[in-house]
Enzyme design. Structure first.
Site, PDB file in Angstrom:
ATOM      1  CG  ASP A 109      -0.446   0.065   2.272  1.00 24.72           C
ATOM      2  OD1 ASP A 109       0.897   0.169   2.666  1.00 24.72           O
ATOM      3  OD2 ASP A 109      -0.634   0.100   3.182  1.00 24.72           O
ATOM      4  CG  ASP A 283      -6.178  -5.493   1.518  1.00 21.42           C
ATOM      5  OD1 ASP A 283      -6.841  -4.709   1.046  1.00 21.42           O
ATOM      6  OD2 ASP A 283      -5.556  -5.135   3.086  1.00 21.42           O
ATOM      7  CB  CYS A 321     -11.717 -27.688   7.246  1.00 23.69           C
ATOM      8  SG  CYS A 321     -10.003 -26.064   7.086  1.00 23.69           S
ATOM      9  CB  CYS A 323      -6.421 -26.629   6.625  1.00 24.98           C
ATOM     10  SG  CYS A 323      -6.673 -26.926   8.405  1.00 24.98           S
ATOM     11  CB  CYS A 326      -9.150 -29.382   9.509  1.00 28.70           C
ATOM     12  SG  CYS A 326      -9.899 -27.436  10.226  1.00 28.70           S
ATOM     13  CG  HIS A 352      -9.123 -23.229   9.761  1.00 27.98           C
ATOM     14  ND1 HIS A 352      -9.726 -24.471   9.673  1.00 27.98           N
ATOM     15  CD2 HIS A 352     -10.022 -22.465  10.381  1.00 27.98           C
ATOM     16  CE1 HIS A 352     -10.819 -24.039   8.668  1.00 27.98           C
ATOM     17  NE2 HIS A 352     -10.938 -22.639   9.349  1.00 27.98           N
TER      18      HIS A 352
HETATM   19 ZN   LIG Z   1      -9.021 -25.869   8.378  1.00 29.12          ZN
END
Ligand SMILES: [Zn+2]
Length: 399
Positions: A109, A283, A321, A323, A326, A352
């Site tokens: 920015d 963002d 999920c 990730c 998880c 996550h």
């Molecule tokens: Zn997750």
């Protein structure tokens, strides 16, 4: 579209003959676009979400962890980096990509928003802004030329023009004066920008929530000519309906062949709403900040891991999920880490949350490609309205 896509296309360092900065639209569904931004530091699949790396770090994430979330581009803050460690020092260390070990595209920015919201004794004039550092009180001066130079020293893939984020609420005359000053600064940034293959400069549309001012601002910027256009000055208190309405009319006034970036937005439902109105890039600090305050974002909305309902729950945040958090950790463990004040809580929840945001963007891209965005968005809204899983009731009976 899978999450590994983002990680596997993680770009290498810029080659000597870096290709030009360009945007291609691959598919459209209503006003929404699925595209790609090609840069000196790699390709970004859009619609895209940029995690915020304020001080040359996405808080609580190592670059390797960040890659596993599927993020392709990050944002860094000029204001923070110009004060500490200083743009010249980052340049001597080989630029931001090398300094923070993130070889992919980086957008910085211009510093204007933070100067006006964080710095003390900030005074604005037609030529720029003078302010005292929030760190040590030292006086600094930011002009369009200096803001552009700092981002060049940082080696930003995308440089943003210096602007004033018009506050809310504001009367029409003040909004017009603020916008016109920002347009003058945008032109000076364009003149100061050092063009390099694969690097881009984005203009920022201002004009509060006034359609005539937004149209004038967009026209001025398009006349100057930028590699992409941001929609600034929203999510400052005007409310969701006005934010989306202003986003829609601003996006429609911008050239189809350039990426459009809605700054500082937002919640998952806002990202979906803005993509449906023609936005390509986002963002927001929400997923990272939430991760440090015990909040997890899932398809069923936001969860507070401090809540005692999670204390004995062996299930992951979201059973669907993919990730690492998880895959390995229960809500009971995350609750324990939060209650014990362990820094791993911030790392696992941030990981996550960023993974969830990237999965959301991948879902948007796939839905646009397949021409089923409206139905996909309805399904996301239904899941969010349904809320979190029912509280854990103990082990399920064996069949
Ligand atoms: Zn997750």
């Amino acid at each position: 579209m899978t999450q590994s896509e983002g990680a596997s296309t993680m770009p290498a360092r810029a080659p000597m003959d870096a290709p030009g900065f360009r945007f291609e639209v691959l598919a459209e569904d209503g006003a929404a676009r699925r595209g790609r931004i090609h840069t000196a530091h790699g390709t970004v699949d859009t619609p895209a979400f940029m995690p915020v790396g304020t001080a040359a770090t996405v808080k609580a994430m190592s670059p390797a962890m960040l890659q596993t979330t599927g993020a392709q581009m990050v944002l860094a803050n000029t204001y923070h980096l110009m004060l500490r460690p200083g743009a010249e020092r980052v340049a001597r260390q080989g630029g931001l990509h090398r300094f923070m070990a993130w070889p992919g595209p980086i957008l910085t920015d211009s510093g204007g928003y933070q100067v006006m919201s964080l710095a003390a004794r900030c005074t604005l004039d037609e030529d720029g802004v003078t302010f005292a550092s929030h760190l040590d009180g030292r006086r600094h001066r930011l002009t369009p030329e200096r803001a552009t130079e700092i981002q060049d020293l940082l080696d930003a893939t995308v440089t943003m023009v210096l602007d004033e984020c018009t506050p809310w609420p504001i009367d029409e005359a003040a909004a017009a004066a603020s916008m016109r000053r920002s347009m003058g600064w945008a032109e000076r940034c364009r003149n100061a920008f050092r063009a390099r293959p694969g690097y881009g400069l984005f203009g920022i549309v201002q004009g509060s929530v006034l359609p005539e001012l937004r149209a004038e601002s967009a026209k001025r910027l398009v006349g100057i000519g930028f590699d992409g256009y941001a929609i600034g000055g929203l999510a400052v208190g005007e409310g969701r309906a006005l934010m989306l309405e202003t986003t829609a009319l601003t996006a429609a006034a911008l050239p189809a062949e350039r990426p459009r970036y809605l700054m500082g937005v937002g919640k998952p439902a806002d990202l979906i709403g803005a993509v449906m109105r023609g936005v390509d890039l986002f963002d927001c600090v929400l997923p990272t900040r939430s991760g440090r305050t015990a909040q997890a974002w899932t398809r069923g909305g936001a969860l507070n891991l401090r809540n005692a309902r999670h204390a004995e729950d062996p299930r992951p945040l979201d059973p669907d999920c993919a990730c690492p958090t998880c895959a390995l950790h229960s809500r009971a463990y995350l609750h324990h880490l939060v209650k014990a004040g362990e820094i791993l809580a911030a790392m696992l929840l941030t990981g996550h949350n960023l993974f969830y945001y990237q999965a959301l963007m991948a879902g948007l891209r796939a839905a646009i490609e397949q021409g089923r965005l409206a139905r996909w968005a309805d399904e996301q809204a239904r899941l969010a309205a349904a809320g979190d899983l029912a509280p854990w009731q103990g082990a399920p009976a064996t069949p």
